[in-house]
Design an enzyme around this catalytic site. Structure first.
Site, PDB file in Angstrom:
ATOM      1  N   ARG A  37       0.932  -0.996  -0.047  1.00 36.06           N
ATOM      2  CA  ARG A  37       0.142  -0.046   0.184  1.00 36.06           C
ATOM      3  C   ARG A  37       1.088   1.144  -0.109  1.00 36.06           C
ATOM      4  O   ARG A  37       1.269   1.910   1.052  1.00 36.06           O
ATOM      5  CB  ARG A  37      -1.067   0.220   1.207  1.00 36.06           C
ATOM      6  CG  ARG A  37      -2.160  -0.787   0.802  1.00 36.06           C
ATOM      7  CD  ARG A  37      -3.007  -0.850   1.932  1.00 36.06           C
ATOM      8  NE  ARG A  37      -4.475  -1.455   1.422  1.00 36.06           N
ATOM      9  CZ  ARG A  37      -5.630  -1.495   1.967  1.00 36.06           C
ATOM     10  NH1 ARG A  37      -5.657  -1.214   3.239  1.00 36.06           N
ATOM     11  NH2 ARG A  37      -6.851  -1.912   1.368  1.00 36.06           N
ATOM     12  N   GLN A  42      -1.073   2.424  -5.742  1.00 35.82           N
ATOM     13  CA  GLN A  42      -2.447   2.784  -5.411  1.00 35.82           C
ATOM     14  C   GLN A  42      -3.557   2.187  -6.603  1.00 35.82           C
ATOM     15  O   GLN A  42      -4.353   1.662  -6.497  1.00 35.82           O
ATOM     16  CB  GLN A  42      -2.809   4.251  -5.237  1.00 35.82           C
ATOM     17  CG  GLN A  42      -2.115   4.600  -3.803  1.00 35.82           C
ATOM     18  CD  GLN A  42      -2.819   6.111  -3.788  1.00 35.82           C
ATOM     19  OE1 GLN A  42      -2.911   6.747  -4.632  1.00 35.82           O
ATOM     20  NE2 GLN A  42      -2.650   6.453  -2.363  1.00 35.82           N
ATOM     21  N   ASP A  45      -4.215  -1.790  -6.361  1.00 34.48           N
ATOM     22  CA  ASP A  45      -4.660  -2.159  -5.033  1.00 34.48           C
ATOM     23  C   ASP A  45      -5.981  -2.600  -4.985  1.00 34.48           C
ATOM     24  O   ASP A  45      -7.107  -1.835  -5.091  1.00 34.48           O
ATOM     25  CB  ASP A  45      -4.310  -1.027  -4.117  1.00 34.48           C
ATOM     26  CG  ASP A  45      -4.743  -1.246  -2.507  1.00 34.48           C
ATOM     27  OD1 ASP A  45      -5.130  -2.463  -2.357  1.00 34.48           O
ATOM     28  OD2 ASP A  45      -4.326  -0.746  -1.378  1.00 34.48           O
ATOM     29  N   SER A  48      -8.273  -2.435  -1.800  1.00 31.12           N
ATOM     30  CA  SER A  48      -8.725  -0.998  -1.575  1.00 31.12           C
ATOM     31  C   SER A  48      -9.838  -0.631  -2.560  1.00 31.12           C
ATOM     32  O   SER A  48     -11.142  -0.204  -1.935  1.00 31.12           O
ATOM     33  CB  SER A  48      -7.667   0.161  -1.802  1.00 31.12           C
ATOM     34  OG  SER A  48      -6.838   0.075  -0.677  1.00 31.12           O
ATOM     35  N   TYR A 142      -2.180  -1.086   7.747  1.00 40.73           N
ATOM     36  CA  TYR A 142      -3.057  -1.770   8.299  1.00 40.73           C
ATOM     37  C   TYR A 142      -2.796  -1.758   9.993  1.00 40.73           C
ATOM     38  O   TYR A 142      -1.740  -1.251  10.192  1.00 40.73           O
ATOM     39  CB  TYR A 142      -3.033  -3.282   7.849  1.00 40.73           C
ATOM     40  CG  TYR A 142      -3.309  -3.525   6.423  1.00 40.73           C
ATOM     41  CD1 TYR A 142      -4.688  -3.789   6.230  1.00 40.73           C
ATOM     42  CD2 TYR A 142      -2.398  -3.781   5.713  1.00 40.73           C
ATOM     43  CE1 TYR A 142      -5.039  -4.241   4.775  1.00 40.73           C
ATOM     44  CE2 TYR A 142      -2.695  -4.232   4.267  1.00 40.73           C
ATOM     45  CZ  TYR A 142      -4.103  -4.421   3.930  1.00 40.73           C
ATOM     46  OH  TYR A 142      -4.467  -4.687   2.665  1.00 40.73           O
TER      47      TYR A 142
END
Length: 293
Positions: A37, A42, A45, A48, A142
């Site tokens: 991450r 991005q 991902d 996400s 996280y």
């Protein structure tokens, strides 16, 4: 095809038959759950992009199940007070849940063990609930697992907050990669909610954040409706597919040179971080132990 490259969601934290087959076929496999991450990653991902949809859909599910309106409404028959929504976990799904509940007019509060998300929660117009547990920020954005003492204190403070505030809806989103969902909402907390209240457990795929969640079912316990949806992002199949395809094509671009040839660049942190099998062999000793190979 033998020797092919595979990029997919592979659930790499436990051994299962797929990895034995992939290994025997000399597949080079990338687990997209392991994409780091970082800002550069991005667009790749998958977790996400799908969590974003889950947070939105989870609030709509809660609004459907709750026997009252979310927004304040002033009518000739009197004023209706807004619903109180409490979001547990302020990651991607949690932040989208906060934003969606706010757009629907609810009074929203949120809790997360990572102090760094306070400003994000507040920027969406929600109250950030703080307990003195110490910061539990982990790798990759996280949360890390709490100590038994922290867990006990967290449950006590959550129970007090839920009972005191008169919460109508709880949306739970807390997850720790590769581990069962942390149990945050106890049966005693459920009993403290008013009849008709709703819990939507978006962490149900790994057991759920509520001790009474039944993954894949919606049940009523102590007068409270508890939903444990599975694959909830697929309810928004059009945009789930659109986002996933963008994730995949962006990732695939890292594996191709200018002539379109496959290249395995282990120096790239995204490639190295997500690689689980190379020509059928585990990429690292740690992965070999995880996959039982």
């Amino acid at each position: 095809r033998e020797g092919a490259y595979l990029a997919a969601l592979l659930d790499p934290w436990q051994a299962h038959d797929s990895f034995t087959v992939l290994s025997s076929r000399k597949i080079t496999a990338f687990s997209l759950e392991l994409v780091p991450r970082t800002t550069r990653a991005q667009a790749m991902d998958v977790l996400s992009s799908q969590a974003n949809l889950a947070g939105y859909r989870g609030v709509l599910l809660a609004a459907t199940l709750l026997p009252k309106l979310f927004p304040m409404l002033m009518t000739a028959a009197g004023t209706l007070v807004p619903a109180k929504v409490f979001v547990l976990g302020a990651g991607v799904a949690g932040l989208q849940a906060i934003a969606t509940a706010r757009r629907l007019g609810a009074v929203v509060s949120a809790f997360d063990v990572r102090a760094a998300v306070r400003e994000q929660v507040q920027s969406l117009g929600a109250k950030f609930v703080e307990f003195d547990l110490g910061d539990a920020s982990g790798d990759g954005g996280y949360a890390k697992a709490l100590t038994p003492e922290q867990e006990a204190m967290q449950k006590r403070l959550l129970a007090e907050y839920i009972a005191r505030e008169g919460i109508d809806v709880i949306i739970t989103t807390a997850a720790i990669p590769g581990k069962p969902s942390p149990k945050l909402v106890t049966e005693e907390m459920v009993q403290s909610l008013a009849p008709g209240s709703v819990i939507v457990d978006l962490a149900s795929e790994r057991g759920g954040n509520c001790t009474l969640t039944r993954p894949g079912e919606t049940v009523s316990v102590h007068g409270v409706t508890i939903a444990g949806p599975l694959g909830i992002a697929s309810d928004l199949a059009c945009h789930a597919s659109q986002l996933y395809s963008k994730n995949i094509t962006t990732f695939a671009g890292l594996l191709l040179d200018r002539e379109g040839n496959l290249v395995l660049n282990r120096q790239d942190e995204i490639i190295a971080g997500s690689l689980v099998l190379e020509n059928g062999q585990p990429a690292t000793e740690q992965i070999a132990r995880m996959l039982g190979l």
